[in-house]
Write an enzyme that holds these catalytic residues in place. Structure first.
Site, PDB file in Angstrom:
ATOM      1  N   TYR A  63      49.919  78.025  40.294  1.00 14.77           N
ATOM      2  CA  TYR A  63      50.474  78.529  39.031  1.00 14.77           C
ATOM      3  C   TYR A  63      51.819  79.217  39.266  1.00 14.77           C
ATOM      4  O   TYR A  63      52.009  79.965  40.223  1.00 14.77           O
ATOM      5  CB  TYR A  63      49.516  79.525  38.357  1.00 14.77           C
ATOM      6  CG  TYR A  63      50.071  80.054  37.046  1.00 14.77           C
ATOM      7  CD1 TYR A  63      49.936  79.319  35.877  1.00 14.77           C
ATOM      8  CD2 TYR A  63      50.779  81.258  36.990  1.00 14.77           C
ATOM      9  CE1 TYR A  63      50.479  79.775  34.678  1.00 14.77           C
ATOM     10  CE2 TYR A  63      51.321  81.714  35.795  1.00 14.77           C
ATOM     11  CZ  TYR A  63      51.167  80.966  34.641  1.00 14.77           C
ATOM     12  OH  TYR A  63      51.709  81.412  33.459  1.00 14.77           O
ATOM     13  N   GLU A  88      64.672  59.367   6.138  1.00 11.57           N
ATOM     14  CA  GLU A  88      65.779  59.847   6.981  1.00 11.57           C
ATOM     15  C   GLU A  88      65.354  61.051   7.820  1.00 11.57           C
ATOM     16  O   GLU A  88      65.764  61.194   8.976  1.00 11.57           O
ATOM     17  CB  GLU A  88      66.982  60.210   6.110  1.00 11.57           C
ATOM     18  CG  GLU A  88      67.637  58.989   5.511  1.00 11.57           C
ATOM     19  CD  GLU A  88      68.715  59.355   4.514  1.00 11.57           C
ATOM     20  OE1 GLU A  88      69.832  58.847   4.653  1.00 11.57           O
ATOM     21  OE2 GLU A  88      68.447  60.153   3.593  1.00 11.57           O
ATOM     22  N   SER A 146      71.303  63.781  -5.663  1.00 11.25           N
ATOM     23  CA  SER A 146      72.522  64.381  -5.125  1.00 11.25           C
ATOM     24  C   SER A 146      72.964  65.511  -6.045  1.00 11.25           C
ATOM     25  O   SER A 146      72.815  65.431  -7.265  1.00 11.25           O
ATOM     26  CB  SER A 146      73.615  63.309  -5.055  1.00 11.25           C
ATOM     27  OG  SER A 146      74.886  63.917  -5.024  1.00 11.25           O
ATOM     28  N   HIS A 169      68.223  40.227  14.949  1.00 13.04           N
ATOM     29  CA  HIS A 169      69.615  40.719  14.991  1.00 13.04           C
ATOM     30  C   HIS A 169      70.072  41.177  13.605  1.00 13.04           C
ATOM     31  O   HIS A 169      71.260  41.119  13.297  1.00 13.04           O
ATOM     32  CB  HIS A 169      70.576  39.645  15.510  1.00 13.04           C
ATOM     33  CG  HIS A 169      70.128  38.990  16.770  1.00 13.04           C
ATOM     34  ND1 HIS A 169      70.484  39.423  18.020  1.00 13.04           N
ATOM     35  CD2 HIS A 169      69.308  37.928  16.971  1.00 13.04           C
ATOM     36  CE1 HIS A 169      69.920  38.660  18.936  1.00 13.04           C
ATOM     37  NE2 HIS A 169      69.193  37.737  18.322  1.00 13.04           N
ATOM     38  N   LYS A 182      72.545  59.068  -7.841  1.00 14.23           N
ATOM     39  CA  LYS A 182      71.938  58.852  -6.526  1.00 14.23           C
ATOM     40  C   LYS A 182      70.430  59.092  -6.492  1.00 14.23           C
ATOM     41  O   LYS A 182      69.914  59.976  -7.140  1.00 14.23           O
ATOM     42  CB  LYS A 182      72.574  59.786  -5.478  1.00 14.23           C
ATOM     43  CG  LYS A 182      73.999  59.492  -5.139  1.00 14.23           C
ATOM     44  CD  LYS A 182      74.209  58.138  -4.475  1.00 14.23           C
ATOM     45  CE  LYS A 182      73.595  58.042  -3.112  1.00 14.23           C
ATOM     46  NZ  LYS A 182      74.286  58.898  -2.144  1.00 14.23           N
TER      47      LYS A 182
END
Ligand code: ARG
Length: 444
Positions: A315, A288, A275, A154, A281
């Protein structure tokens, strides 16, 4: 060049002509198409349908085309499809004799034969890429030695696991993919040449000769089914979708782990992006993109299922739409596997951060309950008491406290890991055996 036209009095409308053309897509089949033609000619010759001289002329010309393609000559033209292109070029070389390749054969059985060969080759290519990624995971698992981290359920910290165990979890999902692509190869491995347009041929066609030439191990049982069956393509798309789903789970994990909140990994500069605005960054784009492309694989599977749904035998031109999703899935999955391999091979594991997170005492509460059970408490009581040490530690009775303290004195992170020693468990002895099995599979 058109392979038909005798009964038509008007040319095809250019809008419709363009609409029906598939050369841009199905030129990927060109080598298989030439190989299938060669096998067909050999069969016609052996069955005394084609005189030897004619068969030799056609074979020479087709072999020249094959070697020209290998040295990079392009497939170009305004032909309807790859089969028309092959016959046009052949006609330029051997004249009207070229059309003899159509004796005892139709584009309907030809295209399926080409397509089966394509899928078989694609399965082997993807299996090889899977092996590369699996080898990287094994190498990274071995390098990680005794590093451990919290295992999650979880997405909440649950129990400690070795980093090697975690990495090998992905190895086994890829192993199932490898097996599935092998099964898909077997599904595709059937020669249906001889099915003709739908009903076989009046010529003494022998599919087993073509099968032997092309390396198929089975031949068709029913011509109608032969030209209509696309199960092998569906299975290929399912295998790709499942494999992409596995990659998306790995990718999602890398995205999470590279966040400052986790800090478990750092992407290599060569496998990440920055970035345009925020200089600080470093983004996990390879992961991703893999995660983002997963929908494409699911879509391709649904696309072909929808194409064949309720399609009457045998076909139908709808079936021309069978190839683009397969080509897309094959090409995109090959790229995803290579990108995941590059990312995984160069990833920096922040083992100290992982190790620090694994010091969380909560990870040992299951073990605490197990010690209490060994000391004589019924499981439910032990589970409850161990739970209260987390939620309500100040209100334990003196007796409870001393039981808990004595249980804790037997527990360390190392012991908890070491005690998980049975096959498949997360502890060092079990992981060592797991690594041995993995190495054996990869013949390392
Ligand atoms: N381009 C066609 C396909 O991929 C080849 C078969 C054409 N057959 C026909 N009856 N028009 O399906």
């Amino acid at each position: 060049m058109k392979l038909w036209g005798g009964r038509f009095q008007k040319p095809t409308d250019p809008v419709f002509e363009e609409f029906g053309r598939s050369l841009e897509s199905d030129q990927r089949l060109v080598v298989h198409d030439l190989e299938t033609c060669l096998a067909h000619i050999k069969m016609l010759k052996e069955q005394s349908v084609l005189p030897e001289v004619e068969a030799a002329k056609l074979t020479d010309a087709l072999e020249t085309m094959l070697s020209e393609l290998e040295s990079g000559s392009p497939v170009e033209g305004d032909d309807e499809d790859i089969h028309s292109w092959v016959e046009r070029i052949l006609k330029e070389r051997v004249g009207e004799l070229a059309s003899s390749i159509r004796i005892g054969r139709s584009r309907n059985d030809l295209v399926v034969t080409d397509f089966r060969l394509y899928v078989m080759a694609a399965c082997r290519e993807i299996q090889a890429l899977l092996r590369e990624l699996q080898a990287t995971l094994v190498r990274r698992a071995e390098e990680s030695k005794s590093s451990c981290l919290p295992g999650y359920t979880h997405l909440q910290r649950a129990q400690p696991v070795l980093l090697a165990h975690h990495l090998l979890a992905h190895f086994w999902s890829l192993e199932r993919d490898h097996r599935r692509f092998g099964q898909c190869f077997d599904e595709a491995d059937c020669c249906i040449l001889g099915a003709g347009a739908l009903a076989g041929s009046s010529w003494p066609v022998d599919p087993s000769i073509s099968a032997k030439e092309l390396g198929f191990s089975r031949i068709l049982q029913n011509s109608l089914d032969g030209v209509s069956d696309r199960d092998f393509a569906l299975q290929f798309l399912f295998c790709c979708a499942t494999c992409a789903t596995h990659l998306s789970r790995m990718a999602q994990e890398l995205v999470l782990w590279s966040s400052s909140e986790f800090g478990f990994v750092r992407f290599d500069d060569a496998w990440s992006t920055g970035s345009s605005l925020m200089p600080q960054k470093k983004n996990p784009d390879p992961a991703e993109l893999i995660r983002g492309k997963t929908g494409l694989f699911l879509g391709n599977l649904v696309e072909l299922l929808t194409t064949v749904k309720a399609l009457p035998l045998a076909y139908n031109r709808d079936l021309q739409q069978d190839k683009p999703p397969v080509f897309r899935s094959k090409e995109e999955l090959s790229a995803c596997l290579q990108v995941m391999n590059g990312t995984m091979a160069t990833l920096e594991f922040k083992t100290q951060v992982m190790q620090a997170a694994a010091q969380d005492k909560g990870l040992l509460i299951t073990d605490l309950a197990d010690v209490l059970v060994r000391q004589g408490l019924p499981f439910s009581e032990a589970h409850h008491l161990a739970g209260r040490t987390v939620s309500d530690p100040d209100n334990l009775s003196g007796e409870e406290k001393s039981k808990v303290d004595s249980a804790w004195s037997e527990l360390t992170l190392e012991k908890a890991l070491k005690s998980r020693a049975h096959p498949g468990a997360a502890g060092p002895d079990s992981v060592k055996r797991q690594l041995e099995s993995a190495r054996e599979i990869l013949s390392l």
